[in-house]
Design an enzyme around this catalytic site. Structure first.
Site, short mmCIF file in Angstrom:
data_model
loop_
_atom_site.label_atom_id
_atom_site.label_comp_id
_atom_site.label_asym_id
_atom_site.label_seq_id
_atom_site.Cartn_x
_atom_site.Cartn_y
_atom_site.Cartn_z
N PHE B 116 59.41 13.37 35.75
CA PHE B 116 59.76 14.40 34.79
C PHE B 116 61.20 14.81 35.00
CE2 PHE B 116 57.83 17.24 31.70
CZ PHE B 116 56.69 16.54 31.38
N GLN B 236 65.31 28.64 26.98
CA GLN B 236 65.38 27.18 26.99
C GLN B 236 65.11 26.55 25.62
OE1 GLN B 236 62.28 24.53 29.14
NE2 GLN B 236 64.18 24.25 30.25
N HIS B 238 64.22 23.03 24.16
CA HIS B 238 63.72 21.72 24.60
C HIS B 238 64.33 20.67 23.69
CE1 HIS B 238 60.99 18.47 25.54
NE2 HIS B 238 60.38 19.20 26.45
N LEU B 248 56.46 20.25 19.74
CA LEU B 248 57.02 19.61 20.91
C LEU B 248 56.53 18.18 21.11
CD1 LEU B 248 58.82 20.55 23.32
CD2 LEU B 248 56.72 20.41 24.64
N GLU B 251 58.35 15.97 27.37
CA GLU B 251 59.23 15.19 28.22
C GLU B 251 58.44 14.06 28.90
OE1 GLU B 251 61.97 17.93 30.11
OE2 GLU B 251 61.51 16.85 31.94
N ARG B 282 66.72 19.80 30.82
CA ARG B 282 66.61 20.04 29.38
C ARG B 282 67.84 20.67 28.76
NH1 ARG B 282 60.44 22.25 29.51
NH2 ARG B 282 59.56 20.19 29.91
N HIS B 348 61.92 27.01 23.17
CA HIS B 348 60.75 26.59 23.92
C HIS B 348 60.28 27.57 24.97
CE1 HIS B 348 57.95 23.74 25.55
NE2 HIS B 348 58.55 23.69 26.72
N ARG B 390 64.64 26.18 33.24
CA ARG B 390 63.41 25.75 33.90
C ARG B 390 63.27 24.24 33.85
NH1 ARG B 390 58.38 24.24 32.05
NH2 ARG B 390 58.56 25.02 29.93
C1 LIG Z 1 54.29 22.83 23.37
C2 LIG Z 1 54.49 23.27 24.77
C3 LIG Z 1 54.34 22.37 25.83
C4 LIG Z 1 54.52 22.76 27.14
N1 LIG Z 1 54.35 21.85 28.14
C5 LIG Z 1 54.49 22.26 29.43
C6 LIG Z 1 54.26 21.36 30.50
O1 LIG Z 1 53.93 20.20 30.30
N2 LIG Z 1 54.41 21.79 31.76
C7 LIG Z 1 54.77 23.08 32.03
O2 LIG Z 1 54.88 23.43 33.19
N3 LIG Z 1 54.97 23.98 31.02
C8 LIG Z 1 54.84 23.60 29.74
N4 LIG Z 1 55.05 24.50 28.72
C9 LIG Z 1 55.26 25.91 29.04
C10 LIG Z 1 53.96 26.59 29.40
O3 LIG Z 1 52.91 26.01 28.70
C11 LIG Z 1 53.96 28.08 29.08
O4 LIG Z 1 55.10 28.67 29.56
C12 LIG Z 1 52.76 28.74 29.72
O5 LIG Z 1 51.58 28.09 29.34
C13 LIG Z 1 52.65 30.21 29.43
O6 LIG Z 1 51.44 30.68 30.00
P1 LIG Z 1 51.08 32.21 30.08
O7 LIG Z 1 49.78 32.32 30.77
O8 LIG Z 1 52.24 32.94 30.64
O9 LIG Z 1 50.98 32.66 28.57
P2 LIG Z 1 50.10 32.11 27.35
O10 LIG Z 1 49.33 30.91 27.67
O11 LIG Z 1 51.00 32.09 26.17
O12 LIG Z 1 49.04 33.25 27.16
C14 LIG Z 1 49.38 34.51 26.70
C15 LIG Z 1 48.11 35.32 26.61
O13 LIG Z 1 48.43 36.66 26.33
C16 LIG Z 1 47.67 37.12 25.26
N5 LIG Z 1 48.48 38.14 24.61
C17 LIG Z 1 49.75 38.06 24.16
N6 LIG Z 1 50.14 39.23 23.62
C18 LIG Z 1 49.09 40.08 23.75
C19 LIG Z 1 48.87 41.42 23.39
N7 LIG Z 1 49.79 42.15 22.77
N8 LIG Z 1 47.67 41.97 23.66
C20 LIG Z 1 46.70 41.25 24.27
N9 LIG Z 1 46.86 39.96 24.63
C21 LIG Z 1 48.04 39.39 24.37
C22 LIG Z 1 47.37 35.92 24.43
O14 LIG Z 1 46.19 36.13 23.70
C23 LIG Z 1 47.18 34.87 25.51
O15 LIG Z 1 45.86 34.92 25.99
C24 LIG Z 1 54.87 24.10 27.40
C25 LIG Z 1 55.03 25.00 26.37
C26 LIG Z 1 54.87 24.59 25.06
C27 LIG Z 1 55.13 25.56 23.96
#
Ligand SMILES: Cc1cc2nc3c(=O)[nH]c(=O)nc-3n(C[C@H](O)[C@H](O)[C@H](O)COP(=O)(O)OP(=O)(O)OC[C@H]3O[C@@H](n4cnc5c(N)ncnc54)[C@H](O)[C@@H]3O)c2cc1C
Ligand code: FES
Lengths: 242, 580
Positions: B116, B236, B238, B248, B251, B282, B348, B390
Site C-alpha cells: 500500500f 486528504q 485521494h 473511490l 489504492e 496520496r 476523502h 494519512r
Molecule cells: C471509500 C472509502 C474507502 C476507504 N478505505 C480505507 C482503507 O482501505 N483503509 C483504511 O484504513 N481506511 C479507509 N478509509 C477510511 C476509513 O474507512 C474511515 O476513516 C473510517 O472508517 C471512519 O470510521 P469511524 O468509525 O470513525 O466513522 P464511520 O464509520 O463514518 O461511522 C460514523 C458513525 O457515527 C454515526 N454518526 C455520525 N453523526 C452522528 C450523529 N450526529 N448522531 C449519531 N450518530 C452519528 C454514524 O451513524 C456512524 O455510525 C476509506 C474511506 C472511504 C470513504
C-alpha cells in the site's frame, strides 16, 4: 427523448405514505431532468432537494455498499444507488419493499428484520483458547464461505420473498445467508446450534426455491443456493459441511 | 423530553464506536447512539485493508510502520501516538481475526498482506507487504464483524438517533441530546462518559468518496460548545476517485500493480517519485495528477487521467479487486479487463478533528488539559497520528487501536472513580430550539437548503482542494460567512415529526459549514505547504514557523475562529525532507 444537453426527462411515480397527513398510501408522479448516467438515487435526491422536501427515503454511501436504499423499483427490489437511469428507462415506479411495515414513504421498519438476523447467532462461536496470533485457515477453507460474507443486510432478498409476505415470522433469506457465512467457516463451532434453529417450523423449510431472492441480491449472492446448502447440511448432518 | 441514564454513551457505530463498545459491553451500562443502523456506517465502505507489521509475507517491524506513518504525515504526526498505532496494530488485528474476520489467507493459512502507498521496508528502501485485507471490502468485513460481536455481547443500540448537542457541566462532560428520527422526539442521555465516534466530513466537497452521512456532526457539535478542532486544514484528497462521481477506487489497485497514465500513456508517477512510483503517498500522487492536468496532459485535455488494471489479468482482478472494478462497470460503463478507468482526486479523509491524548481523552488547549468524561476516536478525532497526510490502511488501524484504547481507559481508569455530573439547567434547550425553530420556518418564505449545499460543495472543491492560495482561501472565508447567514434563515418544506430527513439534512448542512470554517481558517493561516495542505503561494514546508498543530476555536465572527497552536510531539525521528 434526450434533450440537447444529453439529459433525459424522466417520470417517477412514487408510492407515498405520509402518516401525519393521510391515513392511506397514495401515488404521486414527479418529473425530473437527469443525466442518463445518473443513479436513480440522484433523481430521488433531485426531487427531494428541488421539488418536494417531504419525499422520504434512506440513503448513505450512494454506491451500493451500505444497504440503506433497498426499495421496489419497477416491481423488483433494487438499491436506488446502484441503478442507472439509462438502465431503468424513463418511466419508473418506486415503492417501499413489500413484507416490511412502512414508516413513511420508502422508509420501512427494519427492526423486525434485524431481530430475525439476531436469532441465528450471527457471530463466530468458538470457545477454544485463542492462539497468540491468527487462527489458521487455508485459502480453500476461506473461499468456502466467501460469497455469503458479501451480505450488506439491505433486506432486498427478504422483501422479495413470497414466503416472507405470507408469513411474517419466517426467518427469511437474509438470516439464512448470514447463518451460512458461519456454518461453512472452518473456525466456527456453532453449526449445530444454528442448524437446529433453522430446522424449526420457521426455518429453512419454508423456502420454496422461488429464486426471487437471488435475483434481488445487489451483491450477486446466489441466495437460493446458499439456502439449499444449509438445507443439505441439516439433512445430512455436519458431514455435508466440508 | 425523554431522559436516559448510562455510564457510557458512545455516539457513532462505525469501526471506532463499536471497538470502544467491545471493551465496555461486559461490565458497564452502555448505549450506542447512531444516526444510521450500525451496519450502514461509512467504515463499511473501506476497501483496501488495515496495516499491521505482522511480517506474514516478508520481514517487517512495527518501527518501520511507525517511521512510515511519521514521514507520510510530513512530520506533523505526534510520534508517541504513531508508536502506539504501529505497536498495537498487531494485537488489534489478531483480535479481529479471533472475532471471525474473514481475512484473505496465505497458502500456509496466515493472514495475507499486500502493498500500500507509503508503507516501506527498512525506513524507506522500497514497498513492503503490510496491509491485511479481505478482498477489497476490508471495511465491510470489519464493520460486520464488530456488529456481530455487538450482537453477541447484547450492546444497547439507539438506531436512527441523531446527536444534536453535547452537554458539559462543572468542567465535565455529562451527556448528549439526540433527535429520534422516527418520531421527532428529543432525548437527553445523561452519562458519566461520552465517546464521540461520528466519523468525517467529506460531504463539504462536491467530488468526494464519502457517504451522504459524513457531515462532521461530532466535530461541529464540539466546536459549538467551545472545544477546539485540530489541524482541520489537513484534509486528504485521494488520487483515484471515479471521474465526476468521486466514488473511490482503492489504492489496493495500485498495491496490486495498477498504473496511472496520462494522455500520452506515460506512467508519470515514476518521473516524480522514482522509488515508490504509483505507491507514493496520496497527497503527492494527487498533486502529480493535478500538475499533469494543468500542463495539458489530462485525457483529451480534460481534468482526468487513467487508472489501468488491464495488465493484471482477469484472474487477479476478480480475486483481489472485484468490488472496485464493478464500480467502474456499473457507474462509468468501463470494462477494466480491457479499458483504463477515468479518475480524478476525490475528497476523502480528515486528518484533523477533535484533539485527544493517546488514551482517547479529549483535550482542550495547548497544554493538553483533559476535559473529564469526554473521549473521541476514529476519523472525528485527531490524536494526531496522521499528521498532515494519512497513509492508506492507517485509518482502520486508528479506529481499532484508539477505539480500543479509549474503551479500555474508560473501563480501567475512568469509571472506577467517575461520578455523574449534574445536568445543566434546561439540558435540551439548544436542541429543542434548533428543531422547533427549523420546523416553524417551514413553508414560509426564503430559500431552501439546496443552493446553500451546492455552493458550499462547489466552492470548497474549487478553492480549498488539492491546491490552495491566499486568494482562494480569502474568498472562501467570505463565502462561509455568507453561507452561515443564509443557513440561519433556511426554509424547510417538510413540517412532519415522522422521519423528517429534510430536517436531518439541514442540520447536517449547518455542521458541514462549521467544519469548513475551521478548515479554511487553518489553511489561510498556515503559510507553508505540508502533506495534504498545498499552498501555491508558499510551496515549501516551513518547519521553523509551522511545525505545530493548529487549534481552531469558534468565535462570534462568522468565518473567523480564534487560532492557537500547540507543539508536535517528536520522539525519535527528526523532520527531514520527504522523498519517495
Ligand atoms: C471509500 C472509502 C474507502 C476507504 N478505505 C480505507 C482503507 O482501505 N483503509 C483504511 O484504513 N481506511 C479507509 N478509509 C477510511 C476509513 O474507512 C474511515 O476513516 C473510517 O472508517 C471512519 O470510521 P469511524 O468509525 O470513525 O466513522 P464511520 O464509520 O463514518 O461511522 C460514523 C458513525 O457515527 C454515526 N454518526 C455520525 N453523526 C452522528 C450523529 N450526529 N448522531 C449519531 N450518530 C452519528 C454514524 O451513524 C456512524 O455510525 C476509506 C474511506 C472511504 C470513504
Ligand atoms: S446508499 Fe448505500 S447501498 Fe445505496
Amino acid at each position: 427523448m434526450a434533450a440537447a444537453d444529453g439529459t433525459l426527462s424522466v417520470q417517477i411515480k412514487v408510492k407515498r405514505y405520509q402518516p401525519e397527513k393521510e391515513a392511506k398510501p397514495y401515488w404521486q408522479e414527479f418529473r425530473v431532468q437527469v443525466d442518463p448516467k445518473d443513479r436513480l438515487l440522484d433523481a430521488l435526491n433531485q426531487i427531494k432537494w428541488e421539488q418536494d422536501g417531504t419525499l422520504t427515503f434512506r440513503r448513505s454511501c450512494a454506491h451500493g455498499v451500505c444497504g440503506s436504499d433497498a426499495m421496489r423499483i419497477n416491481g423488483r427490489n433494487r438499491l436506488a444507488c446502484k441503478l442507472l437511469i439509462e438502465d431503468v428507462g424513463t418511466r419508473i415506479t418506486v415503492e417501499p419493499m413489500l413484507g416490511f411495515p412502512v414508516i413513511r414513504d420508502l422508509v420501512v421498519d427494519m427492526d423486525p428484520f434485524f431481530a430475525k438476523y439476531e436469532k441465528i447467532k450471527p457471530y463466530l462461536i468458538n470457545d477454544e483458547p485463542e492462539p497468540r496470533t491468527e487462527r489458521r485457515q487455508s485459502p480453500e477453507q476461506r473461499e468456502r464461505y466467501d460469497e455469503t460474507t458479501k451480505c450488506i443486510l439491505c433486506g432486498a432478498c427478504t422483501g422479495s420473498c413470497p414466503s416472507v409476505w405470507a408469513n411474517a415470522d419466517w426467518v427469511g433469506p437474509a438470516s439464512i445467508v448470514n447463518a451460512h457465512r458461519f456454518i461453512f467457516d472452518s473456525r466456527d463451532r456453532g453449526a449445530n446450534e444454528r442448524l437446529q434453529i433453522l430446522s424449526d417450523r420457521n426455518g429453512v423449510w419454508r423456502c420454496r426455491t422461488i429464486f426471487n431472492c437471488s435475483e434481488a441480491c445487489p451483491r450477486g449472492i446466489h441466495v437460493t443456493d446458499a439456502i439449499e446448502e444449509v438445507k443439505r447440511a441439516i439433512m445430512y448432518g455436519s458431514n455435508a459441511i466440508e | 423530553m425523554n431522559y436516559h441514564k448510562f455510564d457510557v454513551v458512545i455516539v457513532g457505530a462505525g469501526g471506532a464506536g463499536l471497538m470502544s463498545a467491545m471493551q465496555l459491553a461486559h461490565n458497564s451500562s452502555i448505549a450506542v447512539i447512531s444516526k444510521l443502523y450500525p451496519t450502514r456506517s461509512h467504515t463499511g465502505a473501506a476497501q483496501g485493508g488495515v496495516a499491521a507489521a505482522l511480517g506474514n509475507q516478508e520481514e517487517d517491524h512495527w518501527k518501520w510502520h511507525m517511521f512510515d506513518t511519521v514521514k507520510g504525515g510530513d512530520y506533523l504526526t505526534d510520534q508517541d501516538a504513531a508508536e502506539i498505532l504501529a505497536r498495537e496494530a498487531i494485537d488489534a488485528v489478531y483480535d479481529l481475526e479471533h472475532w471471525g474476520l474473514p481475512f484473505n489467507r496465505t497458502p500456509d493459512g496466515k493472514i495475507d498482506q499486500r502493498r500500500f502507498g507509503g508503507h516501506t521496508r527498512n525506513f524507506g528502501e522500497g514497498p513492503v507487504r503490510r496491509s491485511c485485507y479481505a478482498a477489497d471490502r476490508t471495511g465491510h468485513m470489519i464493520l460486520q464483524t464488530m456488529y456481530q460481536q455487538s450482537v453477541k455481547n447484547q450492546v444497547n443500540f439507539f438506531n436512527e438517533y441523531m446527536m444534536l448537542d453535547l452537554l458539559i457541566n462543572d468542567g465535565q462532560a455529562c451527556g448528549v441530546v439526540a433527535l429520534c428520527l422516527r418520531d421527532g422526539s428529543i432525548h437527553v442521555f445523561h452519562a458519566k462518559t461520552i465517546v464521540l465516534a461520528t466519523g468525517g466530513y467529506g460531504r463539504a466537497w462536491r467530488i468526494t468518496s464519502n457517504a451522504l452521512a459524513c457531515t462532521g456532526d461530532g466535530m461541529a457539535v464540539a466546536y459549538r460548545r467551545g472545544l477546539p478542532l485540530e489541524d482541520m486544514e489537513m484534509y486528504q484528497f485521494h488520487p483515484t476517485g471515479l471521474y465526476r462521481i468521486g466514488i473511490l477506487l482503492s489504492e489496493a489497485a495500485r498495491g496490486e500493480g495498477a498504473y496511472i497514465l496520462n494522455n500520452e500513456g506515460e506512467r508519470f508517477c515514476i518521473r516524480y517519485a522514482p522509488t515508490m512510483e504509483e505507491l507514493a503517498p496520496r497527497d503527492m500522487v494527487s498533486r502529480f495528477i493535478v500538475q499533469e492536468i494543468a500542463e495539458g496532459r489530462g485525457i483529451g485535455g480534460k481534468d482526468y487521467v487513467y487508472l489501468s488494471v488491464a495488465h493484471l489479468g482477469k484472474e487477479k482482478i476478480d480475486a483481489k479487486l472485484p468490488d472496485i472494478t464493478d464500480f467502474a462497470r456499473n457507474y462509468l460503463n468501463v470494462e477494466p479487463y480491457y479499458e483504463p478507468i477515468p479518475i480524478q482526486p476525490t475528497a476523502h479523509y480528515a486528518m484533523g478533528g477533535i484533539p485527544t491524548d493517546i488514551e482517547g481523552r479529549v483535550v482542550v488547549d495547548e497544554q493538553n488539559t483533559v476535559l473529564p468524561g469526554l473521549y473521541a476516536a476514529g476519523e472525528v478525532a485527531c490524536v494526531s497520528v496522521h499528521g498532515a497526510n494519512r497513509l492508506g490502511t492507517n485509518s482502520l488501524v486508528d479506529l481499532i487501536v484508539f477505539g480500543r484504547r479509549a474503551g479500555k481507559h474508560i473501563a480501567a481508569k475512568w469509571l472506577p472513580e467517575a461520578d455523574f455530573a449534574p445536568l445543566p439547567a434546561n439540558p435540551d434547550g439548544y436542541a429543542t430550539e434548533l428543531v422547533e425553530g427549523l420546523l416553524s420556518r417551514a413553508n414560509g418564505k426564503g430559500e431552501t437548503q439546496e443552493r446553500i449545499r451546492q455552493e458550499l460543495r462547489d466552492e470548497m472543491t474549487e478553492k480549498v482542494g488539492v491546491v490552495r492560495s491566499e486568494t482562494t482561501l480569502l474568498a472562501m472565508q467570505q463565502k462561509i460567512a455568507e453561507l452561515k447567514e443564509r443557513w440561519a434563515n433556511v426554509r424547510l418544506m417538510d413540517t412532519s415529526h415522522t422521519f423528517n430527513t429534510e430536517l436531518m439534512e439541514v442540520i447536517e448542512l449547518g455542521n458541514l459549514i462549521e467544519c469548513a470554517e475551521a478548515t479554511v481558517a487553518g489553511a489561510l493561516a498556515r503559510k507553508e505547504s505540508r502533506g495534504g495542505h498545498y499552498r501555491e503561494d508558499y510551496q515549501k514546508r516551513d518547519d521553523a514557523n509551522f511545525l505545530k498543530h493548529t487549534l481552531a476555536y469558534r468565535s462570534d465572527t462568522p468565518g473567523q475562529p480564534d487560532l492557537r497552536y500547540k507543539p508536535v510531539v517528536i520522539t525519535e525521528f527528526q523532520p527531514k525532507e520527504r522523498k519517495y
